[in-house]
Design an enzyme around this catalytic site. Structure first.
Site, short mmCIF file in Angstrom:
data_model
loop_
_atom_site.label_atom_id
_atom_site.label_comp_id
_atom_site.label_asym_id
_atom_site.label_seq_id
_atom_site.Cartn_x
_atom_site.Cartn_y
_atom_site.Cartn_z
N LYS A 53 0.84 -1.21 0.00
CA LYS A 53 0.00 0.00 0.00
C LYS A 53 0.87 1.26 0.00
O LYS A 53 0.60 2.21 -0.73
CB LYS A 53 -0.94 -0.01 1.22
CG LYS A 53 -2.03 -1.06 1.11
CD LYS A 53 -2.86 -1.23 2.38
CE LYS A 53 -3.80 -2.43 2.24
NZ LYS A 53 -4.67 -2.67 3.37
N GLN A 97 -4.77 -1.58 9.53
CA GLN A 97 -4.63 -2.88 8.88
C GLN A 97 -5.22 -3.98 9.76
O GLN A 97 -4.94 -4.05 10.96
CB GLN A 97 -3.13 -3.15 8.59
CG GLN A 97 -2.87 -4.40 7.78
CD GLN A 97 -3.46 -4.34 6.37
OE1 GLN A 97 -3.60 -3.27 5.78
NE2 GLN A 97 -3.84 -5.49 5.84
N ASP A 120 -11.07 2.96 3.97
CA ASP A 120 -11.38 1.52 3.84
C ASP A 120 -12.89 1.30 3.78
O ASP A 120 -13.36 0.24 3.37
CB ASP A 120 -10.83 0.75 5.06
CG ASP A 120 -9.60 -0.09 4.73
OD1 ASP A 120 -9.41 -0.42 3.54
OD2 ASP A 120 -8.86 -0.41 5.67
N1 GUN Z 1 -6.96 -6.94 5.86
C1 GUN Z 1 -7.37 -7.68 4.81
N2 GUN Z 1 -7.97 -6.89 3.88
C2 GUN Z 1 -7.94 -5.63 4.38
C3 GUN Z 1 -8.42 -4.40 3.88
O1 GUN Z 1 -8.99 -4.27 2.80
N3 GUN Z 1 -8.20 -3.32 4.70
C4 GUN Z 1 -7.58 -3.44 5.89
N4 GUN Z 1 -7.43 -2.33 6.62
N5 GUN Z 1 -7.14 -4.58 6.38
C5 GUN Z 1 -7.31 -5.67 5.61
#
Ligand code: GUN
Length: 284
Positions: A53, A97, A120
């Protein structure tokens, strides 16, 4: 019939080129879009996702801020870090996350993220927005699927869509987003009896169950569009989705590969949401 492969990597590359232009437009107005990523603990998969990311942010001119907290951090410490980011004008998007360490309840953490920085789309308000079709930030993975379908010119209106997997991150928001677009949606999950009797009806089958080879050709209608959201690492080290790709490809009209299908779109939609947040905050 042999399915056309939907090249998510190529679609993502095209979108990211457009996003560079969006961040340049913001820069001309004196704004650098900023995304903060909080990671708690040392989950190895999460570390790789976060690195991806941050790298993607750099590619399109988004400043990123990584906040690392110890595995032993308390819920209050995580929330304090979020509240500080909520008040920072240089941070337009905040994500925590997941998964969090087991001792931290997820709900209060996600609800402490400012709704207008919740890139998100996991805050309850944003989830509620999906229900009424008034989304603030669409959650990244299902939004990536919608973008792929749009890119291929695949209409969902009036289609039978079966979503396999009822997670809060993918399955449930996916079903809501497709319902909003006038599909007839069915959600199947781990407790569904005789999965095949549902999947065989799907014009569009979206699979996000986390089980390699869950979907085999007998479960798929000839000509169906098959979107594989699964990412599974086999003991051999090979990365596969939830769909028997080689078998189902002989029956479907379109199929996404793993890797290179939905995966690259998820991070791309995160970049979109961070830019959107900065654009919303920039007047004149
Ligand atoms: N863990 C697995 N997929 C995601 C996601 O799309 N966002 C976040 N913050 N954590 C994740």
């Amino acid at each position: 019939m042999v399915a056309q492969i939907i090249d998510g990597k190529a679609v993502a590359r095209g979108l990211r080129a457009q996003y560079c232009e969006r961040s340049e437009r913001l820069a001309r107005r004196g704004v650098t879009p900023g995304l903060a990523v909080i990671i708690v603990g040392a989950n190895p998969a999460s570390r790789i996702y976060v690195q991806n990311k941050l790298r993607a942010c750099a590619e399109v001119g988004i400043a990123s801020f990584k906040i690392e907290l110890a595995e032993t951090a308390s819920s209050d410490e995580v929330i304090a870090a979020i509240l500080e980011l909520n008040s920072r004008p240089d941070v337009h998007g905040i994500l925590v996350q997941l998964p969090l360490p087991a001792h931290i309840p997820i709900g209060p953490v996600l609800r402490s993220i400012s709704v207008d920085k919740d890139v998100d789309g996991f805050h309850l308000y944003n989830v509620g927005g999906l229900v009424v079709g008034d989304t603030v930030f669409p959650p990244c993975t299902p939004f990536g699927v919608v973008k792929l379908l749009e890119h291929e010119g695949i209409s969902v209106e009036g289609k039978n869509v079966v979503v396999v997997g009822a997670s809060n991150i993918v399955g449930k928001p996916m079903a809501l987003m497709l319902t909003q677009r006038d599909a007839t949606v069915c959600i199947c999950h781990a407790k569904t009896r005789d999965l095949a009797q549902f999947t065989i009806l799907a014009d569009i089958l979206v699979v996000a169950a986390g089980k390699p080879n869950l979907i085999v050709p007998q479960m798929v209608k000839t000509g169906a569009v098959v979107i594989d959201v699964g990412i599974n690492r086999l003991p051999s080290g090979k990365l596969v989705g939830d769909v028997d790709f080689d078998g189902v490809r002989q029956k479907a009209s379109y199929i996404t590969p793993v890797p290179g299908g939905v995966g690259p779109m998820t991070v791309t939609m995160l970049l979109n949401n961070a830019l959107l947040s900065a654009e919303r905050n920039t007047t004149s």
